[in-house]
Design an enzyme around this catalytic site. Structure first.
Site, short mmCIF file in Angstrom:
data_model
loop_
_atom_site.label_atom_id
_atom_site.label_comp_id
_atom_site.label_asym_id
_atom_site.label_seq_id
_atom_site.Cartn_x
_atom_site.Cartn_y
_atom_site.Cartn_z
CG LEU A 301 5.78 -25.25 15.21
CD1 LEU A 301 5.37 -26.73 14.65
CD2 LEU A 301 4.95 -24.13 14.61
CB VAL A 305 10.76 -26.44 13.21
CG1 VAL A 305 9.28 -26.86 12.79
CG2 VAL A 305 10.57 -25.73 14.12
CB SER A 306 14.94 -27.78 17.40
OG SER A 306 14.56 -29.21 17.48
N GLY A 307 15.51 -29.04 14.24
CA GLY A 307 16.49 -29.67 13.58
C GLY A 307 16.58 -28.75 12.33
CE LYS A 350 1.42 -23.76 1.81
NZ LYS A 350 1.87 -25.00 1.20
CG ASP A 441 -2.48 -31.02 -4.56
OD1 ASP A 441 -3.25 -31.39 -5.52
OD2 ASP A 441 -2.22 -29.99 -3.93
#
Length: 609
Positions: A301, A305-307, A350, A441
């Site tokens: 992970l 998400v390194s960017g 969250k 949504d």
């Protein structure tokens, strides 16, 4: 001294004048604004072309329709499959008669196109839309834009030439005029044969002066069937020598068995070596970290998400635990979202499992005042959780203010501002992100209100980057889901438009989307706009939130919003307005009116004069 003109130049002069007089109309077909059939659904003939238009996703984006709406009339069984160069397609468009000014009335389907780097009116008309319009017509329809001073992000209306049949045509069994660009190699007889029409009827509609790259209209009683090329892979040659097959098979099995023994030996040796090194590595990591070790999932992970690491703050799990008293239930805002205080500032935290990557990927490319801002995130390796840390929006959700707060009712002015805020946020993600983002949504509980009662769209957990896709996994909230998504899994920006229409109904009526009897709010809403003006106003007063009825000018403004809402709720996605049109209509509602056609409500913005 009197000059004379040589006789030899008269033929040239005659040819020149004749050529000028025979020039085709470059701004499109004329029409009569008060004719009985003012709008219709028709089709354009389009060719799949490299490099950008060899898949239905890009073509459907260009024409603002879904892939299924192209694949069905084009006889394509799999909408997600790539197309062949020059593959024939029928693309549906909504054709109407449009008054440009007192002297020009044109028949076209207006398609919104967002200008990108290198785009010009000429390039988009000839390449993207394949001469189904002209740059001269684009200039006429967009008088406020200078062709030489276009900016990236400008939204331009491209008028796709089309015609609607009148009552006489329909009596003669002409139900469609297919828009077709005449090619250099075409003949009228070949076109007539291809579409099941006649050469005489094509000439009657288009005249005799047809030149290459002109858009002509082919009259047909029904849409012709396109025979699509099926690409078949060659079969392997059959082997007839059974004895050679047996020998070959036995030899192959023997070699495979020997290789398998060698591989197993190497594998056992490698596993033993890796276990030994693994124990040594974990012992070393324990010494470095002091508590446990990094899990493989966390490593993956963090790579995903390194960017985002340079854009958002990475919080420690202890910071978040301290901020929420160990995620105590008393700090729950809604579901798995907690209110927490970090360094004296409040945030919404969250809690998620390991599926935060998609939401992070979308959130890192959006930045708008009507979208809830992401501040940072946290990865907890011990419990395999991810936490997204958002700005805290003080006044909670629109749902709670409309349906749960019985003491402080929202004024109509506040409700209208909320509607415009949400429309602006949706316009941003639909028009100014590449690829476009579909929220999927939109509902009142995902619309948050700040201290100034300005609205922000929250919860991008279901959002999709890229539209006009098809899914079998239907998710959403009852009462807000667009019919085409529920039935066929079609994902497009128009599903957000539908959900936004439902939110508008909530704002006007103050009612819940699904009542205690299970009835959905939007199902029979069109009846409010039936009848004469007095009757419509009376029905609206009876239906709208009772706290708004006595507000001055609320009724008239609410009627305008209701017309926008019903247009958003059209069963046909192609008839729903874009968010650009909706923002304009809501912001300038006093200056606009909306026409109601027999085919449903389609907003036409007309400046009051």
């Amino acid at each position: 001294m009197k000059k004379t003109i040589p006789i030899s130049i008269f033929p040239l002069l005659f040819l020149f004048l004749n050529h000028v007089q025979s020039q085709p109309n470059t701004i499109g077909p004329n029409c009569t604004a008060n004719q009985s059939t003012n709008s219709c659904q028709t089709y354009v003939f389009y060719r799949a072309m490299p490099p950008s238009f060899l898949d239905l996703a890009n073509i459907s984006d260009l024409f603002s329709v879904s892939r299924v709406m192209i694949s069905n009339p084009s006889n394509i069984s799999t909408p997600t499959s790539p197309l062949l160069p020059e593959q024939s397609l029928f693309v549906p468009i909504r054709c109407s008669c449009n008054t440009i000014n007192s002297s020009i009335t044109l028949s076209y389907a207006g398609l919104n196109y967002t200008i990108r780097s290198g785009d010009t009116f000429y390039h988009v008309s000839t390449q993207n839309f394949q001469n189904l319009t002209t740059y001269q017509s684009v200039e006429v329809v967009n008088p406020t834009f200078e062709p030489t001073r276009l900016n990236i992000g400008d939204v331009i209306v491209f008028p796709i030439f089309c015609r609607c049949p009148n009552a006489t045509h329909i009596q003669n069994r002409v139900n469609y005029f297919i828009s077709y660009v005449f090619q250099q190699s075409d003949t009228l007889s070949a076109i007539a044969s291809r579409f099941g029409s006649t050469e005489q009827s094509i000439v009657q509609i288009n005249g005799n002066n047809i030149n290459p790259l002109d858009t002509i209209f082919v009259p047909v009683s029904r849409l012709p069937n396109i025979t699509q090329t099926v690409v078949e892979f060659p079969r392997p040659p059959e082997v007839t020598d059974r004895k050679s097959v047996v020998i070959g098979l036995g030899t192959g099995l023997g070699i495979c068995g020997l290789a398998l023994i060698l591989v197993c030996g190497v594998w056992y040796y490698r596993e033993g070596l890796m276990k030994k090194r693994g124990r040594e590595f974990r012992d070393e990591e324990k010494k470095k970290m002091g508590k446990g070790f990094l899990k493989g999932e966390e490593v993956n992970l963090m790579a995903d998400v390194s960017g985002c690491l340079d854009k958002y703050k990475v919080y420690g799990i202890d910071e978040l635990r301290n901020a929420t008293d160990g995620f105590d239930d008393k700090w729950v805002i809604q579901g798995s979202v907690y209110k927490g205080c970090i360094n004296g500032e409040w945030f919404a935290i969250k809690k998620m499992k390991w599926n935060a990557y998609e939401e992070l990927k979308i959130l890192q490319k959006v930045n708008h005042g009507n979208l809830v801002r992401l501040e940072g995130f946290c990865i907890d390796p011990e419990e395999a959780n991810c936490y997204l840390v958002y700005e805290y929006v003080e006044n909670g959700s629109l749902y709670s203010r409309l349906h749960e707060n019985k003491t402080e009712k929202l004024s109509w002015k506040t409700r209208l501002k909320i509607a415009i805020d949400v429309a602006n946020g949706l316009q941003y993600i639909h028009e100014h992100t590449r690829p476009r983002v579909v929220h999927k949504d939109i509902k009142s509980s995902n619309i948050l209100l700040d201290s100034n009662m300005r609205a922000k769209i929250a919860n991008f957990g279901l959002a999709k980057s890229g539209c006009n896709a098809i899914t079998m996994h239907i998710v959403g909230t009852q009462g807000y889901i667009a019919p085409e998504y529920l039935a066929d899994g079609v994902i497009s920006t128009k599903m957000d438009v539908f959900s936004f229409g439902v939110v508008l109904l909530e704002l006007v009526s103050g009612r819940e989307v699904v009542d205690e009897e299970g009835k959905v709010l939007w199902v029979n809403i069109g009846g409010i706009l039936d009848g004469k003006e007095e009757r419509k106003l009376k029905k609206l007063r009876d239906w709208m939130d009772e706290c708004l009825v006595n507000e001055s000018s609320a009724i008239e403004s609410a009627m305008n919003v209701m017309v926008v809402a019903v247009a958003c709720l059209s069963g046909d996605p192609a008839k729903r307005p874009s968010m650009v049109e909706i923002v304009y209509a809501l912001s300038k509602s006093d200056d606009l009116f909306f026409d109601v056609s027999l085919d449903g409500l389609s907003p036409r913005q007309v400046l009051a004069r």
